[in-house]
Design a protein around this motif. Structure first.
Motif, PDB file in Angstrom:
ATOM      1  N   GLN A 123       4.506   6.787 -12.060  1.00 46.94           N
ATOM      2  CA  GLN A 123       5.941   6.535 -11.833  1.00 46.94           C
ATOM      3  C   GLN A 123       6.421   7.139 -10.510  1.00 46.94           C
ATOM      4  N   GLU A 124       5.941   8.339 -10.195  1.00 45.33           N
ATOM      5  CA  GLU A 124       6.458   9.042  -9.006  1.00 45.33           C
ATOM      6  C   GLU A 124       6.020   8.370  -7.693  1.00 45.33           C
ATOM      7  N   TYR A 125       5.045   7.481  -7.768  1.00 47.85           N
ATOM      8  CA  TYR A 125       4.526   6.849  -6.549  1.00 47.85           C
ATOM      9  C   TYR A 125       5.196   5.512  -6.236  1.00 47.85           C
ATOM     10  N   VAL A 126       6.096   5.065  -7.115  1.00 49.06           N
ATOM     11  CA  VAL A 126       6.731   3.763  -6.901  1.00 49.06           C
ATOM     12  C   VAL A 126       7.682   3.850  -5.702  1.00 49.06           C
ATOM     13  N   THR A 127       7.526   2.902  -4.775  1.00 47.41           N
ATOM     14  CA  THR A 127       8.446   2.848  -3.635  1.00 47.41           C
ATOM     15  C   THR A 127       9.462   1.718  -3.787  1.00 47.41           C
ATOM     16  N   THR A 137       2.949   3.818  -3.305  1.00 48.50           N
ATOM     17  CA  THR A 137       2.137   4.490  -2.299  1.00 48.50           C
ATOM     18  C   THR A 137       1.455   5.668  -2.985  1.00 48.50           C
ATOM     19  N   LEU A 138       0.150   5.537  -3.116  1.00 49.02           N
ATOM     20  CA  LEU A 138      -0.636   6.526  -3.857  1.00 49.02           C
ATOM     21  C   LEU A 138      -1.219   7.565  -2.915  1.00 49.02           C
ATOM     22  N   PRO A 139      -1.561   8.742  -3.431  1.00 49.87           N
ATOM     23  CA  PRO A 139      -2.427   9.617  -2.651  1.00 49.87           C
ATOM     24  C   PRO A 139      -3.709   8.837  -2.351  1.00 49.87           C
ATOM     25  N   PRO A 140      -4.289   8.985  -1.161  1.00 48.80           N
ATOM     26  CA  PRO A 140      -5.431   8.134  -0.822  1.00 48.80           C
ATOM     27  C   PRO A 140      -6.551   8.244  -1.860  1.00 48.80           C
ATOM     28  N   THR A 167     -13.362   2.033   0.577  1.00 46.48           N
ATOM     29  CA  THR A 167     -12.489   2.624   1.600  1.00 46.48           C
ATOM     30  C   THR A 167     -11.212   3.137   0.937  1.00 46.48           C
ATOM     31  N   ALA A 168     -10.713   4.250   1.401  1.00 42.08           N
ATOM     32  CA  ALA A 168      -9.476   4.793   0.823  1.00 42.08           C
ATOM     33  C   ALA A 168      -8.331   3.808   1.000  1.00 42.08           C
ATOM     34  N   CYS A 169      -7.560   3.615  -0.072  1.00 40.62           N
ATOM     35  CA  CYS A 169      -6.382   2.759   0.027  1.00 40.62           C
ATOM     36  C   CYS A 169      -5.169   3.574  -0.389  1.00 40.62           C
ATOM     37  N   ARG A 170      -4.017   3.206   0.112  1.00 41.23           N
ATOM     38  CA  ARG A 170      -2.781   3.946  -0.153  1.00 41.23           C
ATOM     39  C   ARG A 170      -1.710   3.057  -0.777  1.00 41.23           C
TER      40      ARG A 170
END
Lengths: 264, 264
Positions: A123-127, A137-140, A167-170
């Motif tokens: 929930q806290e990552y929702v933009t 936007t997630l921590p990589p 590969t890291a995604c955000r």
């Protein structure tokens, strides 16, 4: 005060603009019937109905259609034995079914998408919440790590994934149900530059083939397909929690199902 | 005699009643161009185009749409970078693409279904070819054994399966591509009493949920979903063999792809 099917339905749909056409309706039973217990589920399957009967519930709130189609086409099933046995069980058990699809998708945010994001603990990552997609936007983390997180949180044995998993995604987009098609998803990669899409289901020749090409071109785009039921069941679980909080006198249960497909 | 794109297309479509509307057409290039080599594939992916260029072929025969949709909607892709890079490669490599979908499905039997049955080595078990499904009577085997056979013959890492996988089944229906939906498949179980359906792809809330209920009711019904590409690629392989036999002067290659989804 007597709590009836009508009470529940009025609460579920309050403040939501009525869709012009909708599949949402009380399939059997009358709105003035008193609620003895509620079961919510992705779909009112044979198993869910049996469980509801065992629990003494008389109202199933089903996101998808009871008879294997989005629009009610049960007359086409005719004498089909699976259909007849299921119909007979519903009648015998005196269980009513409320199809609850369009309204919950019109919640702000979409009630089914919110359930999935809550189950994932993101929930806290929702933009941004849009009607058909939520952006986060997630921590990589790599798409493979995201897949493992999803499997663990949803307690599912597998997901299907495509594209660049290492590969890291955000930036990610989450789309539940059948929103995984190309017209919805491809602009999220191309125009909006998202790294990872997590969706329920969609035509395999659309988004997956785009992601295949993106990988072949050396682009870091990834796709995780959860399965339709796996993406939407958490929304029906969240709904059960909200119903229980709103109507504490009514027993409310969410009934999970095993994934419909086994991987061999 | 010069063999042109037109020669090939005339041969591919000879004797097949023209569909009223069709997606089949030469996407780029002119019918009078001389064929230097042919590649057939499930879809003209970035990888397939690169392979065709490396092989010196100038005609790709693609079953599915090049730009991630059944109907050509490439204008909606606008400035999408994957689309632009792929289009540029097609132009640079001077490769023409013939979309070959509707006609091959109208062969008698369906040319794509025939390719799958041939790849499975099950030609002798066919009891009836219908336009959208072929019916077979197999020596008794469980659905799980059938799944292992399919994986081995098609050289694919997994299939998705639902229903009763452990009871011997005999009568099966094979449906390629997106023919796995409920309206096509449910009557094959219910009215026709088939034990096992092997299909490409279909909406998950339709046939799979029917099979889930059938299992819960104690019925021996099973479903194997191959994946859309996995079910149709063998038909494009068979087509390459037929083209090579008909036009021995033309190099013809079938280009296989890895499955688009990995299971995690």
């Amino acid at each position: 005060m007597t709590i009836t099917f009508g009470t529940i339905i009025d609460w579920l749909t309050a403040g939501i603009p009525a869709p012009e056409q909708t599949v949402d309706r009380l399939e059997t039973g009358a709105p003035e019937t008193e609620v003895r217990g509620i079961v919510t589920a992705f779909t009112a399957s044979q198993y869910v109905i049996e469980q509801a009967a065992a629990l003494g519930a008389n109202l199933i709130i089903s996101h998808e259609g009871v008879y294997y189609s989005h629009h009610d086409q049960r007359e086409q099933l005719g004498n089909d034995p699976v259909y007849r046995q299921k119909s007979a069980l519903i009648a015998e058990a005196q269980i009513s079914i409320y199809r609850f699809h369009d309204y919950v998708h019109r919640y702000t945010p979409d009630g089914i998408t919110e359930g999935l994001i809550t189950a994932l603990g993101w929930q806290e990552y929702v933009t941004e919440h849009r009607p058909a997609v939520s952006l986060l936007t997630l921590p990589p983390m790599t798409a493979r790590e995201a897949a493992e997180h999803v499997k663990s949180k949803l307690q599912i044995a597998y997901v299907r994934a495509a594209g660049d998993l290492s590969t890291a995604c955000r930036t990610i987009g989450i789309l539940v149900g059948y929103r995984g098609g190309g017209q919805q998803v491809i602009p999220l990669y191309g125009e909006e530059g998202l790294d990872l899409i997590i969706a329920g289901e969609g035509p395999e020749w659309e988004t997956p083939e785009y992601v295949r090409d993106a990988l072949q071109q050396g682009r870091s785009k990834a796709l995780i397909m959860l399965g339709h039921a796996e993406s939407e069941a958490p929304g029906m679980k969240l709904l059960a929690e909200r119903l229980a909080a709103q109507f504490p006198a009514v027993p409310v249960h969410f009934i999970p199902e095993r994934p419909v497909f086994e991987v061999i």
